[in-house]
Scaffold this motif. Structure first.
Motif, PDB file in Angstrom:
ATOM      1  N   GLY A  71       7.472  50.479  43.405  1.00 53.16           N
ATOM      2  CA  GLY A  71       8.543  49.992  42.598  1.00 53.16           C
ATOM      3  C   GLY A  71       9.879  50.771  42.166  1.00 53.16           C
TER       4      GLY A  71
ATOM      5  N   ARG B 120       9.283  51.439  47.706  1.00 49.54           N
ATOM      6  CA  ARG B 120       9.409  49.949  47.010  1.00 49.54           C
ATOM      7  C   ARG B 120       8.291  49.554  46.796  1.00 49.54           C
ATOM      8  NH1 ARG B 120      13.809  49.217  51.031  1.00 49.54           N
ATOM      9  NH2 ARG B 120      12.291  48.717  52.667  1.00 49.54           N
TER      10      ARG B 120
ATOM     11  N   TYR C  58      10.792  54.668  52.536  1.00 47.33           N
ATOM     12  CA  TYR C  58      11.470  53.664  51.730  1.00 47.33           C
ATOM     13  C   TYR C  58      10.546  52.627  51.324  1.00 47.33           C
ATOM     14  CZ  TYR C  58      15.940  56.040  52.592  1.00 47.33           C
ATOM     15  OH  TYR C  58      16.729  56.953  52.645  1.00 47.33           O
ATOM     16  N   GLU C  59       9.560  52.056  52.235  1.00 49.13           N
ATOM     17  CA  GLU C  59       8.736  50.888  52.074  1.00 49.13           C
ATOM     18  C   GLU C  59       7.670  51.274  51.107  1.00 49.13           C
ATOM     19  OE1 GLU C  59       7.162  50.122  56.011  1.00 49.13           O
ATOM     20  OE2 GLU C  59       9.110  49.290  56.510  1.00 49.13           O
TER      21      GLU C  59
ATOM     22  N   SER D 290      13.605  52.023  42.089  1.00 51.93           N
ATOM     23  CA  SER D 290      14.861  51.276  42.271  1.00 51.93           C
ATOM     24  C   SER D 290      15.498  51.954  43.565  1.00 51.93           C
ATOM     25  CB  SER D 290      15.590  51.534  40.936  1.00 51.93           C
ATOM     26  OG  SER D 290      16.060  52.863  40.914  1.00 51.93           O
ATOM     27  N   VAL D 291      16.518  51.149  43.695  1.00 56.92           N
ATOM     28  CA  VAL D 291      17.538  51.542  44.821  1.00 56.92           C
ATOM     29  C   VAL D 291      18.128  53.195  44.591  1.00 56.92           C
ATOM     30  CG1 VAL D 291      19.542  51.218  45.989  1.00 56.92           C
ATOM     31  CG2 VAL D 291      18.189  49.335  45.586  1.00 56.92           C
TER      32      VAL D 291
ATOM     33  N   GLN E 294      15.562  55.783  44.906  1.00 55.99           N
ATOM     34  CA  GLN E 294      15.083  55.888  46.221  1.00 55.99           C
ATOM     35  C   GLN E 294      16.304  56.892  46.707  1.00 55.99           C
ATOM     36  OE1 GLN E 294      14.747  52.265  48.596  1.00 55.99           O
ATOM     37  NE2 GLN E 294      13.430  51.430  46.807  1.00 55.99           N
TER      38      GLN E 294
END
Lengths: 300, 303
Positions: free
Chosen positions: B202, B199, B195-196, B204-205, B208
């Motif tokens: 860039g 992120r 996840y890191e 988005s949630v 992810q």
């Protein structure tokens, strides 16, 4: 059926990723909103259960019309429900406990013995036997229930607890064998070897070395056997037709069938009583229960 | 001399272990023969007989299975069960996954929420909760009182064939806590670094979720799907209690297992009931095998 294995250190309560220290102030508002949303959802989900408990203490006439918290508490529902069948409710409670405790003892005894043999002793047909265990895990009870009923009724054992308890002493809950085999495989073999050098045979090794080390698997087995047996309805419904041997679920269900002359109040009161052992168990064994579910996929 | 005795001693040790093993397995072996294997064979035989308990079984070939083809209640029970499985299991899993995602990361009070959501799963299969459901969805029950507050006139949910099954679906969805607990454990296995780095790139949630969470969670989704589907096929208690054992109104809650029970233990038509049970076994087997075959296309096992 499951590919996961039981590991003694499997944990579900570890520090959540990120951890509190990383939380930044701007997330604070979002977190409050999330807690508020979750709280509402929890309240919504648990409302039926809360309603059941408070209604059990509400006078019959006000249950469906009154407020959630009754204006006057009453124990009348419990008194009526307790004596609504031909036996007082403690008889059913006692029956349920006898069946549940015996089932736990049966499963612990028979499954652990079998699992030890399959996991540790070397003999020819071991893999074949283990394969049979796996196959029998998947066999639905409905296929077996009719011939089993015929057998037990031939031996005149209908209306006794034997059909409910005997299968547990004969390790028919094969899933627990599988679970224990997986667990024993995680115990270092050096311990067995050390015991063998000290002159212990398979029986002593099992009883003094392996069995005490199997505790987590035994706890899981105990918990699930307790819950399943206490809640079980199908098997007692088939075998127990006489009120003197009813377990709690069968007694409750027969109160429902006679609802015309019994009220909602007493039904709910007895329902609450029937759930108390499970709730107490949940309160005390919660940690182990959740661990059991996450490592085995068994459902409560 | 030492070389000559070593193999025989080893062999005798194996024999001893083999004997000990069979002593250890004695309860299970007795159960396997007496409570599982022989009854399975007997059940298979009974499926081809007419047997009403009073007289001895009479072999009638495939007549029981032919009878199913023209048995309306059989088809009704198949329809009810399939509807129940196909509606309640996906809904239940969706809720389980959604709540697991919300509860997953950096959460205070996780233990409390998890217990609260799990509690219905623990009680859901009990007669007591089925009784509760009867009262909740009864004509003067809590659900209708709540609806009345917002000006909707409720129906008699359990007396109406259109809605009776729906209430049982809701009951099953309500027990989403146990798959949720398994999802939570699965989510914890996904490395936070993924996840890191997403992120950093860039993502988005939603991106992810679609590219990391779902693919890595597919084995757990699959596991839950199989477990809950098999469980739903065998549902019995709720339908029995809510309908007083009849599967009514108008057979709208006639679950397959309830039909087996009625044929076997109310009508004592044990031959037909055995045949029905075997159809269920074959169906669950085929469906599980199908799931496993399909899983190749969507379940991702990593390396």
């Amino acid at each position: 059926m499951t590919t996961q294995t039981l590991t003694p250190n499997a944990t579900t309560t570890g520090t959540p990723a990120g951890g509190p220290t990383r939380r930044r102030p701007r997330r604070c508002g979002r977190s409050v909103a999330r807690h508020a949303g979750l709280a509402v959802f929890v309240a919504f989900m648990l409302y039926p259960l809360v309603w059941m408990v408070t209604s059990a203490f509400t006078p019959e006439s006000e249950i469906l019309t009154g407020p959630l918290i009754p204006e006057q508490f009453t124990l009348e529902n419990f008194v009526n429900g307790w004596n609504s069948l031909t036996r007082p409710f403690w008889v059913f409670y006692g029956n349920s406990f006898v069946v549940t405790i015996s089932s736990i003892v049966g499963n612990l005894f028979s499954c652990s013995l079998t699992a030890y043999a399959l996991a540790r002793l070397t003999f020819k047909a071991r893999n074949l036997y283990f394969g049979i265990v796996l196959v029998s895990v998947m066999l639905p009870m409905h296929v077996l229930v009719i011939p089993q009923y015929i057998i037990f009724s031939q031996f005149d054992l209908v209306n006794t607890f034997v059909p409910l308890v005997l299968p547990k002493f004969l390790a028919t809950d094969a899933f627990f064998i599988f679970l224990m085999v997986q667990f024993i495989r995680g115990i270092p073999r050096e311990l067995d070897q050390a015991a063998a050098i000290d002159g212990a045979g398979p029986f002593r090794t099992f009883w003094y070395v392996i069995f005490p080390l199997m505790r987590p698997a035994l706890v899981t087995t105990t918990i699930f056997t307790f819950i399943w047996t206490w809640n079980d309805f199908f098997t007692p419904l088939i075998y127990l037709t006489d009120q003197s041997v009813f377990t709690v679920p069968v007694a409750l269900s027969s109160m429902v069938d006679a609802e015309s002359n019994s009220g909602i109040g007493m039904l709910l009161a007895m329902s609450v009583l029937s759930l108390i052992p499970i709730m107490l168990f949940f309160a005390f064994a919660q940690k182990y229960l959740i661990r059991g579910i996450t490592t085995t996929g068994l459902k409560g | 001399m030492a070389t000559a005795t070593a193999p025989t001693r080893r062999k005798s040790r194996l024999n001893r272990q083999g004997r000990a093993a069979h002593v250890f397995m004695l309860p299970w072996l007795v159960g396997l023969v007496g409570i599982t294997a022989l009854p399975t064979l007997a059940s298979l035989y009974l499926a081809f007989t007419d047997y009403n308990v009073l007289s001895s079984p009479e072999f009638i070939g495939t007549a029981n299975f032919e009878r199913m083809l023209t048995d309306d209640r059989f088809w009704q029970s198949v329809r009810v069960t399939l509807t129940y499985v196909l509606v309640s299991v996906p809904l239940q899993l969706a809720f389980a996954l959604l709540l697991a995602l919300i509860l997953d990361r950096g959460m205070r009070g996780l233990t409390f929420y998890r217990s609260a959501f799990y509690l219905p799963s623990l009680l859901g299969s009990s007669v007591a909760v089925a009784v509760l459901w009867r009262e909740l969805f009864g004509h003067a029950g809590l659900v209708n009182s709540a609806l009345a507050l917002v000006g909707i006139e409720g129906s008699s949910w359990l007396q109406n064939p259109q809605t009776a099954l729906g209430t049982l679906v809701i009951l099953n969805v309500w027990t989403f806590g146990s798959p949720m607990v398994i999802f939570l454990a699965g989510l914890r296995q996904i490395p936070e670094e993924l996840y890191e780095s997403a992120r950093v790139d860039g993502a988005s949630v939603l991106r992810q979720f679609g590219s990391i969470t779902v693919p890595l969670l597919t084995p757990i989704i699959f596991f839950n799907l199989i477990l809950q589907t098999i469980g739903a096929f065998q549902a019995f208690t709720q339908a029995h209690v809510v309908s007083g054992g009849s599967g009514g109104p108008v057979d709208s809650t006639l679950f397959y297992t309830l039909y087996i029970y009625q044929q076997g233990f109310t009508a004592f038509d044990m031959g037909y009931a055995s045949a029905l049970a075997w159809v269920l076994l074959v169906f669950i087997g085929v469906m599980t095998a199908g799931h496993f075959l399909l899983s190749k296309y969507w379940v991702f096992y990593g390396d």
